[in-house]
Structures are given as structure tokens and as C-alpha cells.
Design an enzyme around this catalytic site. Structure first.
Site, PDB file in Angstrom:
ATOM      1  N   PHE A 155       7.900   1.687  -0.611  1.00 14.96           N
ATOM      2  CA  PHE A 155       8.855   1.923   0.477  1.00 14.96           C
ATOM      3  C   PHE A 155       9.510   3.302   0.437  1.00 14.96           C
ATOM      4  CE2 PHE A 155       8.848  -2.786   0.159  1.00 14.96           C
ATOM      5  CZ  PHE A 155       8.438  -3.080   1.445  1.00 14.96           C
TER       6      PHE A 155
ATOM      7  N   TYR B  21       2.126   4.857   1.382  1.00 18.13           N
ATOM      8  CA  TYR B  21       2.033   5.533   2.671  1.00 18.13           C
ATOM      9  C   TYR B  21       0.839   6.486   2.645  1.00 18.13           C
ATOM     10  CZ  TYR B  21       6.896   3.979   3.294  1.00 18.13           C
ATOM     11  OH  TYR B  21       8.049   3.236   3.409  1.00 18.13           O
TER      12      TYR B  21
ATOM     13  N   HIS C 255       9.160  -9.261   6.205  1.00 25.17           N
ATOM     14  CA  HIS C 255       8.942  -7.853   5.878  1.00 25.17           C
ATOM     15  C   HIS C 255       9.882  -6.991   6.725  1.00 25.17           C
ATOM     16  CE1 HIS C 255       6.820  -4.022   5.392  1.00 25.17           C
ATOM     17  NE2 HIS C 255       6.280  -4.558   4.309  1.00 25.17           N
TER      18      HIS C 255
ATOM     19  N   ASP D  90       0.841  -1.191   0.000  1.00 24.52           N
ATOM     20  CA  ASP D  90       0.000   0.000   0.000  1.00 24.52           C
ATOM     21  C   ASP D  90       0.880   1.245   0.000  1.00 24.52           C
ATOM     22  OD1 ASP D  90      -2.759  -0.105  -0.059  1.00 24.52           O
ATOM     23  OD2 ASP D  90      -3.017   0.534   2.004  1.00 24.52           O
TER      24      ASP D  90
END
Length: 228
Positions: free
Chosen positions: A83, A72, A192, A70
Site C-alpha cells: 500500500f 504497484y 479492501h 501485488d
């Protein structure tokens, strides 16, 4: 309110490759959903950055695919690359952990900037499964059509290219393995980089040096992981 359009431009090679997705009924439904969202909420990233991952990394230049989940959802954070955050924005914890692993793996100092455009311009496709989000509402645009679109991207890359490296961090990304032909691509998996899971297999994965070793074996240019 952030600038937003449901018809953002996408780089020509990707536009040609994905034309059937843009013409599909689900994509028309997705655009209608985004228009309705735009009327009520601020949407991230800004419209001109929704397809930033594709615009920075044309189809023929892809060497490596990193799959996030997703964008931010905080103000100014999302820049269309998974990221990554825009210049001047505080680095989120997962990104800090990525830089910590790079430091341990390659001895590069943690940079001030969290903008990963430099990676993208070297052939690193930094793609989220969902390309938009409502401000301050994590996961708010999941299951609206974006996942069908980005799954098509992954399948197309798997089918039409060879010797790509797919970097799958966390259970969500690892589940995409079934779309990737492991007989002609390279798949690296780990936990992760989130603070909740980084200690369970992300730290110490040494993926960044492993990627460059694979690229050397393929006689492809290595990735310079330095941001600054």
C-alpha cells in the site's frame, strides 16, 4: 531500467528464520524466472527494496501484519511495503482511502506523503503476497513462487509468535485466515480499501483505533499512525 538483483539482502533475523525457503527448489525456480524477466523488462520494486518490509521490521519486532496482494506497477511507485509509495509519488486510490479512514477514526489529517516506512519501523509488517511485478503489468509475477514464500512467512509468524494482530482487507487477504492460529492471534477483517469496495465495509471499520486498543491490552506500544 530499474536496478534489480535476484539476491537482495534481507535482515538477519528473517534470513535465519526463512533459510529453508531460500534453499528450496521453488525459490531457485523463482530466481531463474526473475533473471529471465530482468533481461526483457523493468521490474518493480528496485532490487534493494524487494525485501524492504522485512528489513524495516525485524522478526522479533513484528506487532501487526498487513497483507497486500501485488506491488504497484507504475514507475517509482513500489517501495517494497504494501500500500506504500515512495516519497514524492502521487498516492494511489487505495492508500488515499486508508488515510481517509484514519482521519475518520483518529482525526489525523491526510498526509502529503504516502510512504509508510514510519509504520514499518514501529512493528507493522507491510507485506505483499507477491514481492515483484513487471512494469505496467499488474499481476505479472503471480504464481511464480512468491506466494509460497510469503505464505511461509505468515505460517511462521503464526507458529512462532503470539498475540500478533493480522489485518486482512479484501477477499484475497481474508483467505489467508486459514494459515493463522486464531486461538493465539488477533484477526481483523474488512473490505479492501480500493474505490471498488471501500464503501462495502472498509470505511467505518475503525481498525486503527481497534489495533491500538488491542496493543494497550497487551501492554505493547501503540502504533502512531501519523505519517508526518
Amino acid at each position: 531500467m530499474s536496478t534489480f538483483t535476484v539476491n537482495p539482502k534481507i535482515e538477519e533475523s528473517w534470513k535465519h528464520i526463512l533459510i529453508n525457503e531460500f534453499k528450496a527448489d521453488y525459490f531457485a525456480d523463482l530466481k531463474a524466472f526473475l533473471l529471465a524477466e530482468k533481461e526483457k523488462y523493468t521490474i518493480y520494486p528496485p532490487g534493494d527494496k524487494i525485501f524492504a518490509a522485512f528489513n524495516h521490521t525485524p522478526f522479533d519486532e513484528v506487532k501487526l501484519v498487513i497483507i497486500g496482494q501485488d506491488p504497484y506497477h507504475g514507475r517509482g511507485q513500489a517501495n517494497g511495503l504494501c500500500f506504500s509509495v515512495s516519497e514524492g509519488i502521487r498516492k494511489p486510490p487505495s492508500l488515499i482511502n486508508i488515510f481517509k479512514e484514519i482521519k475518520d477514526d483518529l482525526a489525523y489529517e491526510i498526509p502529503e506523503s504516502g510512504n509508510l516506512e514510519r509504520w514499518a519501523k514501529q512493528g507493522v509488517l507491510l507485506i505483499n503476497a507477491t514481492l515483484t511485478v513487471r512494469a505496467n503489468s499488474a499481476g505479472s509475477h503471480q504464481n511464480k513462487g512468491w506466494e509460497q514464500f510469503t505464505d511461509a512467512v505468515i505460517k511462521t509468524l503464526s507458529e512462532q509468535k503470539s498475540d500478533l494482530i493480522f489485518l486482512l482487507w479484501g477477499n484475497f487477504a481474508i483467505a489467508k485466515k486459514e494459515m493463522i492460529d486464531a486461538t493465539k492471534h488477533h484477526i481483523l477483517t474488512a473490505a479492501h480499501p480500493s474505490p471498488f469496495s471501500a464503501q462495502r465495509g472498509f470505511f467505518g471499520c475503525r481498525h486503527f483505533s481497534k489495533i491500538n486498543e488491542i496493543l494497550r491490552q497487551l501492554n505493547k506500544g501503540e502504533i502512531n499512525w501519523k505519517i508526518e
